[in-house]
Design a protein around this motif. Sequence first.
Motif, PDB file in Angstrom:
ATOM      1  N   VAL A 266       0.665  -1.033  -0.023  1.00 48.07           N
ATOM      2  CA  VAL A 266       0.040  -0.038  -0.089  1.00 48.07           C
ATOM      3  C   VAL A 266       0.900   1.254  -0.076  1.00 48.07           C
ATOM      4  N   LEU A 267       1.967   1.157   0.906  1.00 44.68           N
ATOM      5  CA  LEU A 267       2.794   2.468   1.119  1.00 44.68           C
ATOM      6  C   LEU A 267       3.559   2.638  -0.289  1.00 44.68           C
ATOM      7  N   GLY A 268       3.826   1.602  -0.875  1.00 46.22           N
ATOM      8  CA  GLY A 268       4.812   1.566  -2.022  1.00 46.22           C
ATOM      9  C   GLY A 268       3.888   2.266  -3.359  1.00 46.22           C
ATOM     10  N   ASP A 269       2.519   1.918  -3.272  1.00 46.23           N
ATOM     11  CA  ASP A 269       1.752   2.458  -4.462  1.00 46.23           C
ATOM     12  C   ASP A 269       1.337   4.065  -4.052  1.00 46.23           C
ATOM     13  N   ILE A 270       1.131   4.146  -2.736  1.00 50.76           N
ATOM     14  CA  ILE A 270       0.945   5.558  -2.481  1.00 50.76           C
ATOM     15  C   ILE A 270       2.269   6.277  -3.022  1.00 50.76           C
ATOM     16  N   ALA A 271       3.471   5.861  -2.428  1.00 47.52           N
ATOM     17  CA  ALA A 271       4.536   6.716  -2.962  1.00 47.52           C
ATOM     18  C   ALA A 271       4.775   6.938  -4.441  1.00 47.52           C
ATOM     19  N   ASN A 272       4.262   5.834  -5.183  1.00 40.25           N
ATOM     20  CA  ASN A 272       4.242   5.946  -6.797  1.00 40.25           C
ATOM     21  C   ASN A 272       3.391   7.081  -7.353  1.00 40.25           C
ATOM     22  N   LEU A 273       2.213   7.145  -6.479  1.00 41.28           N
ATOM     23  CA  LEU A 273       1.007   8.113  -6.926  1.00 41.28           C
ATOM     24  C   LEU A 273       1.768   9.450  -6.632  1.00 41.28           C
ATOM     25  N   GLY A 274       2.399   9.613  -5.336  1.00 42.21           N
ATOM     26  CA  GLY A 274       2.877  10.714  -4.877  1.00 42.21           C
ATOM     27  C   GLY A 274       3.937  11.208  -5.972  1.00 42.21           C
ATOM     28  N   MET A 275       5.077  10.507  -6.344  1.00 41.76           N
ATOM     29  CA  MET A 275       5.943  10.641  -7.394  1.00 41.76           C
ATOM     30  C   MET A 275       5.461  11.035  -8.776  1.00 41.76           C
ATOM     31  N   ALA A 276       4.142  10.674  -9.107  1.00 45.28           N
ATOM     32  CA  ALA A 276       3.613  11.053 -10.187  1.00 45.28           C
ATOM     33  C   ALA A 276       3.186  12.410  -9.932  1.00 45.28           C
ATOM     34  N   CYS A 277       2.526  12.653  -9.018  1.00 46.66           N
ATOM     35  CA  CYS A 277       2.231  14.043  -8.687  1.00 46.66           C
ATOM     36  C   CYS A 277       3.027  15.060  -8.697  1.00 46.66           C
ATOM     37  N   VAL A 278       4.189  14.738  -7.974  1.00 44.87           N
ATOM     38  CA  VAL A 278       5.353  15.521  -8.090  1.00 44.87           C
ATOM     39  C   VAL A 278       5.934  15.958  -9.407  1.00 44.87           C
ATOM     40  N   GLY A 279       5.957  14.848 -10.229  1.00 42.78           N
ATOM     41  CA  GLY A 279       6.307  14.942 -11.465  1.00 42.78           C
ATOM     42  C   GLY A 279       5.894  16.087 -12.229  1.00 42.78           C
ATOM     43  N   LEU A 280       4.295  15.642 -12.263  1.00 42.36           N
ATOM     44  CA  LEU A 280       3.438  16.659 -12.892  1.00 42.36           C
ATOM     45  C   LEU A 280       3.723  17.969 -12.559  1.00 42.36           C
ATOM     46  N   GLY A 281       3.513  18.257 -10.991  1.00 41.13           N
ATOM     47  CA  GLY A 281       3.752  19.604 -10.464  1.00 41.13           C
ATOM     48  C   GLY A 281       5.125  20.124 -11.040  1.00 41.13           C
ATOM     49  N   GLY A 282       6.182  19.370 -10.654  1.00 39.13           N
ATOM     50  CA  GLY A 282       7.566  19.989 -11.295  1.00 39.13           C
ATOM     51  C   GLY A 282       7.442  20.323 -12.627  1.00 39.13           C
ATOM     52  N   LEU A 283       6.833  19.538 -13.551  1.00 39.68           N
ATOM     53  CA  LEU A 283       6.735  19.960 -15.331  1.00 39.68           C
ATOM     54  C   LEU A 283       6.052  21.215 -15.321  1.00 39.68           C
ATOM     55  N   ARG A 284       5.001  21.485 -14.524  1.00 42.07           N
ATOM     56  CA  ARG A 284       4.326  22.647 -14.873  1.00 42.07           C
ATOM     57  C   ARG A 284       5.059  23.963 -14.086  1.00 42.07           C
ATOM     58  N   ALA A 285       5.451  23.724 -13.025  1.00 44.48           N
ATOM     59  CA  ALA A 285       6.405  24.832 -12.414  1.00 44.48           C
ATOM     60  C   ALA A 285       7.604  25.187 -13.235  1.00 44.48           C
ATOM     61  N   VAL A 286       8.448  24.256 -13.612  1.00 45.38           N
ATOM     62  CA  VAL A 286       9.481  24.459 -14.167  1.00 45.38           C
ATOM     63  C   VAL A 286       9.457  24.959 -15.642  1.00 45.38           C
ATOM     64  N   SER A 287       8.254  24.796 -16.315  1.00 48.83           N
ATOM     65  CA  SER A 287       7.922  25.115 -17.556  1.00 48.83           C
ATOM     66  C   SER A 287       7.414  26.605 -17.539  1.00 48.83           C
ATOM     67  N   ARG A 288       6.826  26.823 -16.405  1.00 48.14           N
ATOM     68  CA  ARG A 288       6.541  28.408 -16.313  1.00 48.14           C
ATOM     69  C   ARG A 288       7.743  29.112 -16.092  1.00 48.14           C
ATOM     70  N   ALA A 289       8.577  28.441 -15.282  1.00 47.98           N
ATOM     71  CA  ALA A 289       9.836  29.337 -15.218  1.00 47.98           C
ATOM     72  C   ALA A 289      10.757  29.497 -16.253  1.00 47.98           C
ATOM     73  N   VAL A 290      10.779  28.384 -17.181  1.00 48.67           N
ATOM     74  CA  VAL A 290      11.625  28.727 -18.530  1.00 48.67           C
ATOM     75  C   VAL A 290      10.856  29.732 -19.463  1.00 48.67           C
ATOM     76  N   THR A 291       9.620  29.750 -19.433  1.00 44.47           N
ATOM     77  CA  THR A 291       8.807  30.464 -20.205  1.00 44.47           C
ATOM     78  C   THR A 291       9.165  32.049 -19.742  1.00 44.47           C
ATOM     79  N   ALA A 292       9.051  32.087 -18.605  1.00 52.93           N
ATOM     80  CA  ALA A 292       9.121  33.582 -17.840  1.00 52.93           C
ATOM     81  C   ALA A 292      10.551  34.041 -17.970  1.00 52.93           C
ATOM     82  N   THR A 293      11.605  33.087 -18.033  1.00 52.19           N
ATOM     83  CA  THR A 293      13.027  33.258 -18.208  1.00 52.19           C
ATOM     84  C   THR A 293      13.379  33.585 -19.698  1.00 52.19           C
ATOM     85  N   LYS A 294      12.694  32.986 -20.491  1.00 56.72           N
ATOM     86  CA  LYS A 294      13.051  33.104 -21.969  1.00 56.72           C
ATOM     87  C   LYS A 294      12.523  34.514 -22.302  1.00 56.72           C
ATOM     88  N   THR A 295      11.419  34.880 -21.677  1.00 63.03           N
ATOM     89  CA  THR A 295      10.797  36.328 -22.144  1.00 63.03           C
ATOM     90  C   THR A 295      11.682  37.467 -21.544  1.00 63.03           C
TER      91      THR A 295
END
Length: 418
Positions: A266-295
């Motif tokens: 159970v904890l392993g699957d919870i960790a996997n779900l948490g890592m997937a959420c962190v991955g998506l959240g990180g992608l969005r945050a870093v994408s916003r930072a890259v876009t703003a930095t480019k501009t």
Amino acid sequence: MSRPWDWSPLDLPAHPVPGDPTEIRSSAAAARATGTSIETQSRRLRRLAKADGWDSESGRTFTTSAEPLADAIDRAKQRYLDLAAALDTYADGLDDLQRQADRARLDADDAKEARRTADRFVVPGETDPVEVERQEAARTRAVELADADLADAKAVITRLVGSGGDASGEYGALNDRAIAAIRLAGDDELRDTWWDGVKQVVHDAQEALNITKDVLSILGFVLGLAAMFAGPLAPLLLGLSIAVAALSLLITLAQAVAGDATPADVLGDIANLGMACVGLGGLRAVSRAVTATKTSVTHSGAAVRANAAAPKHANAVRAQARRELLARADAIGRNPTVRFVDELVGGGGLELFLVRRLARGGPSATAHYGPGMLWAGISGPVGLVGHVGDVVTIKTIVSDLTDGSYRQKRREPVVGSL
């Protein structure tokens, strides 16, 4: 005392008090070990829930549900401890009854041997009638004592098992007490209800559900790899990977309720779900930072070049500089090496770092760079851990398929389950 096998002295075909106290004590030890393991897992679950680092929606959900789950695990623990006590008591009682039966069998053997000796005794032809009478009386007493000893030995067996077999006598009473104690061990708020029918359905589908989770693991790995090179579609693919991880967690939770999954599962699957959420959240945050930095970088770099040019050419220089800086920034994002490093371990931080170096940038670049690099530093290693876990899982699946044990292992009982 060694256990006798021949029970013919008591006119019995086999041991009247069957059973193996050693095996029963072994089962009691296993039940007690399971109870101890459950206690350990609930303690670890509570400690994990109180640890820092769960500042996310999935993490808060876990910490909220961890305490009730640990309480349920503790209630299950008492079942195993009570079962162990009942089995130990039964083993002790069984051992005592078997020792009594073994002694009765030896007494019966001695009695029959004494009777055979008395039967073989021949009174010598003495001329003194008194002596002949005395020896005849002694032989008769020896026969009577042997018969009495044999009757006493049989009486012990009758007391132990009654006249109707193992359903009566002290052995039957011992069995009845053991059955009552074992039933009492499970007579609590966790006792079987209609819900157990649902759990049985889940248990019967154990193999199919485990195969489904294997397919989901492979699918999640493929979606993660595809997101590395999907560009604008990466958020969609990572969103799908979250859905896959959530479905796998739901299956594992259902299996945990049915006793086919451990707390670690159970904890392993919870960790996997948490890592997937962190991955998506990180992608969005870093994408916003890259876009703003480019501009910010293109504007500030173009402004620096325009200020260095003649006034009448300033606008043209600024426009040309913007195009050049933007093209260089886009080239960084398309660079295969940058893409590979960022998706594997960098979390987008390498692209953000290289874009930031193109020009000094303005306040916007400064404001977005720190948070962007922080998200990259979190999501990158987390993603790497997830990739390694997926590779290990797939390696295990391939190994089981290769040696032909795949289906067997997917339906094996789970030790230490909830």
